[in-house]
Scaffold this active site. Sequence first.
Site, PDB file in Angstrom:
ATOM      1  CE  LYS A  53       0.778  -6.376  -9.404  1.00  0.00           C
ATOM      2  NZ  LYS A  53       1.740  -7.484  -9.423  1.00  0.00           N
ATOM      3  CD  GLN A  97       4.754  -7.756  -7.342  1.00  0.00           C
ATOM      4  OE1 GLN A  97       3.545  -7.977  -7.457  1.00  0.00           O
ATOM      5  NE2 GLN A  97       5.445  -7.135  -8.263  1.00  0.00           N
ATOM      6  CG  ASP A 120       0.955 -12.902 -11.537  1.00  0.00           C
ATOM      7  OD1 ASP A 120       0.662 -11.818 -12.070  1.00  0.00           O
ATOM      8  OD2 ASP A 120       1.548 -12.994 -10.451  1.00  0.00           O
TER       9      ASP A 120
HETATM   10  N1  GUN Z   1       6.722  -8.416 -10.979  1.00  0.00           N
HETATM   11  C1  GUN Z   1       6.737  -7.625 -12.072  1.00  0.00           C
HETATM   12  N2  GUN Z   1       5.603  -7.806 -12.792  1.00  0.00           N
HETATM   13  C2  GUN Z   1       4.876  -8.732 -12.149  1.00  0.00           C
HETATM   14  C3  GUN Z   1       3.608  -9.339 -12.398  1.00  0.00           C
HETATM   15  O1  GUN Z   1       2.908  -9.067 -13.383  1.00  0.00           O
HETATM   16  N3  GUN Z   1       3.204 -10.252 -11.477  1.00  0.00           N
HETATM   17  C4  GUN Z   1       3.953 -10.579 -10.395  1.00  0.00           C
HETATM   18  N4  GUN Z   1       3.475 -11.495  -9.566  1.00  0.00           N
HETATM   19  N5  GUN Z   1       5.128 -10.048 -10.136  1.00  0.00           N
HETATM   20  C5  GUN Z   1       5.587  -9.123 -11.008  1.00  0.00           C
END
Ligand code: GUN
Length: 294
Positions: A53, A97, A120
């Site tokens: 990311k 996350q 998100d």
């Molecule tokens: N863990 C797995 N997928 C995601 C996501 O799309 N966003 C976040 N913040 N954590 C995750």
Amino acid sequence: MAIILDGKSLAKKIRQQLKSEVNQFVEKGLRNPSLAVILVGNDPASEVYVKNKRKACEEVGINSLYIHLSEDTPEEELLRIIDKLNKDEDVDGILVQLPLPKHIDTQKVITSISPEKDVDGFHPENVGKLSTGMKDGIIPCTPLGIWILLKEYGIETFKKDVVIVGASNIVGKPMGLLFLRNEEATVTICHKNTKDLRKYTEEADILVVAVGKPNLITADMVKRDVVVVDVGINRLEDGRLVGDTDFENIKEKAFAITPVPGGVGPMTVASLLINTVSVYRQKFGYPKHPLTDV
Ligand code: GUN
């Protein structure tokens, strides 16, 4: 042989587009967009996701502010950090996350993020907006990425029977809500307590699988010309990365299918960038990003 829905190359195209858009804003004198990324603990998979990311952010000119906290960080400390980021005018988006360590209340943390910065799309306000059809909320990254990928390939969604396997807050439920919006498709969401999974998968025009179990869906469980979207990312003992579906056999029967890797994963990251640029645009008085207009 099915059409391979190439998320990797579409994500690359989107990153190039976003990069030039960000450049134009910066040339006008605006600061770069910024995303705060918080990781608590040292889960190896999460570390890889966060690294991807941040690398993608850098590529398009989004400043990423990385906050890596130890596994035993108290919940109050995490909430304090989020509160500070909420108030920071120079931070456009905040991403925590998941999963979080067990001693931290995930829903409490998500709810503490300002809904306008919740790139998100997990905050109850954004979930509520998606579910009621309000278009000014933020759509979670994986469903948004899947939608953009299907549309890029001209996959028809109107009046289709969509079956989603996996009812998570991150993928399954928001994906279902997106297909349901404007009474677009007929949606069935299956999960680990579904009595007879095959009964539903066999009927699907579009099948989205987000469970995390290799080979959960085999070719005999789908009908000919189905569109299969595989959200699973599983590392096998021999090191290979596979999804939740039997790609090799299903691709002989399906109309279209996403590969793993190179399908949904890169589109999820691209959507995070889209959501971040969209929030940034709105902060400076521009309309939300057109790619979020789904
Ligand atoms: N863990 C797995 N997928 C995601 C996501 O799309 N966003 C976040 N913040 N954590 C995750």
